[in-house]
Design a protein around this motif. Structure first.
Motif, PDB file in Angstrom:
ATOM      1  N   TRP A   1       0.802  -1.027  -0.005  1.00 24.65           N
ATOM      2  CA  TRP A   1       0.172   0.179  -0.318  1.00 24.65           C
ATOM      3  C   TRP A   1       0.677   1.210   0.008  1.00 24.65           C
ATOM      4  O   TRP A   1       0.714   2.069  -0.726  1.00 24.65           O
ATOM      5  N   THR A   2       1.750   1.199   0.515  1.00 26.05           N
ATOM      6  CA  THR A   2       2.723   2.516   0.898  1.00 26.05           C
ATOM      7  C   THR A   2       3.510   2.841  -0.271  1.00 26.05           C
ATOM      8  O   THR A   2       3.469   3.761  -0.982  1.00 26.05           O
TER       9      THR A   2
ATOM     10  N   VAL B   1      -6.651   6.097   6.972  1.00 25.15           N
ATOM     11  CA  VAL B   1      -6.462   5.793   8.307  1.00 25.15           C
ATOM     12  C   VAL B   1      -7.119   4.794   9.108  1.00 25.15           C
ATOM     13  O   VAL B   1      -6.932   3.916   9.775  1.00 25.15           O
ATOM     14  N   SER B   2      -8.589   4.953   9.093  1.00 25.12           N
ATOM     15  CA  SER B   2      -9.617   4.068   9.557  1.00 25.12           C
ATOM     16  C   SER B   2      -9.599   2.677   8.837  1.00 25.12           C
ATOM     17  O   SER B   2      -9.740   1.799   9.551  1.00 25.12           O
ATOM     18  N   GLU B   3      -9.185   2.946   7.447  1.00 20.00           N
ATOM     19  CA  GLU B   3      -9.112   1.626   6.864  1.00 20.00           C
ATOM     20  C   GLU B   3      -7.946   0.700   7.163  1.00 20.00           C
ATOM     21  O   GLU B   3      -7.927  -0.549   7.558  1.00 20.00           O
ATOM     22  N   ALA B   4      -6.749   1.352   7.589  1.00 14.99           N
ATOM     23  CA  ALA B   4      -5.591   0.761   7.963  1.00 14.99           C
ATOM     24  C   ALA B   4      -5.763   0.219   9.413  1.00 14.99           C
ATOM     25  O   ALA B   4      -5.375  -0.910   9.529  1.00 14.99           O
TER      26      ALA B   4
ATOM     27  N   LEU C   1       2.911   7.654   7.176  1.00 17.06           N
ATOM     28  CA  LEU C   1       3.402   8.706   6.823  1.00 17.06           C
ATOM     29  C   LEU C   1       3.246   9.124   5.297  1.00 17.06           C
ATOM     30  O   LEU C   1       3.216  10.285   4.722  1.00 17.06           O
ATOM     31  N   VAL C   2       2.311   8.270   4.629  1.00 13.15           N
ATOM     32  CA  VAL C   2       1.929   8.628   3.385  1.00 13.15           C
ATOM     33  C   VAL C   2       0.400   8.938   3.213  1.00 13.15           C
ATOM     34  O   VAL C   2      -0.156   9.086   2.267  1.00 13.15           O
ATOM     35  N   LEU C   3      -0.414   8.313   4.158  1.00  7.11           N
ATOM     36  CA  LEU C   3      -1.723   8.543   4.190  1.00  7.11           C
ATOM     37  C   LEU C   3      -2.118   9.615   4.072  1.00  7.11           C
ATOM     38  O   LEU C   3      -1.609  10.748   4.632  1.00  7.11           O
ATOM     39  N   GLU C   4      -3.390  10.006   3.498  1.00  7.59           N
ATOM     40  CA  GLU C   4      -3.777  11.084   3.087  1.00  7.59           C
ATOM     41  C   GLU C   4      -5.049  11.663   3.537  1.00  7.59           C
ATOM     42  O   GLU C   4      -5.481  12.921   3.517  1.00  7.59           O
ATOM     43  N   SER C   5      -5.797  10.725   4.275  1.00  5.79           N
ATOM     44  CA  SER C   5      -7.136  11.039   4.658  1.00  5.79           C
ATOM     45  C   SER C   5      -7.326  10.033   5.958  1.00  5.79           C
ATOM     46  O   SER C   5      -6.905   9.224   6.103  1.00  5.79           O
ATOM     47  N   GLU C   6      -8.375  10.884   6.611  1.00  4.88           N
ATOM     48  CA  GLU C   6      -8.976   9.918   7.829  1.00  4.88           C
ATOM     49  C   GLU C   6      -9.361   8.790   7.479  1.00  4.88           C
ATOM     50  O   GLU C   6      -9.534   7.693   8.231  1.00  4.88           O
TER      51      GLU C   6
END
Length: 93
Positions: free
Chosen positions: A34-35, A77-80, A69-74
């Motif tokens: 994913w990253t 983050v919730s998915e991760a 470090l590369v996620l762009e939205s909440e």
């Protein structure tokens, strides 16, 4: 994530051998891909190596921190977080 890693570190070898380590490695590989897809869109994904069952906790921590470090939205983050929780349950720790 840290809780999952701590539980893996505390798990007996027998539990790691019964699948907890494999589940953690699968999660680490998924997070790493994913990253990579965010950092290098269209590039061929590299696979995180299997460093052994006792390294699985460290591998998920590294992969999760890189992804954070590369996620762009909440929503991402919730998915991760959901992926980590599902893997923890499957690992049984």
């Amino acid at each position: 994530m840290d809780h999952f890693a701590d539980r893996l570190r505390a798990a007996p070898q027998s539990r790691l051998q019964r699948g907890a380590a494999a589940e953690a490695l699968a999660l680490a590989r998924h997070l790493a891909r994913w990253t990579q897809s965010v950092e290098e869109p269209g590039a061929q994904a590299r696979e995180m190596p299997d460093a052994g069952m006792f390294a699985a906790a460290d591998q998920i921590l590294v992969a999760a921190h890189d992804l954070a470090l590369v996620l762009e939205s909440e929503d991402q983050v919730s998915e991760a977080v959901g992926l980590v929780e599902e893997a923890r349950k499957r690992a049984g720790v």
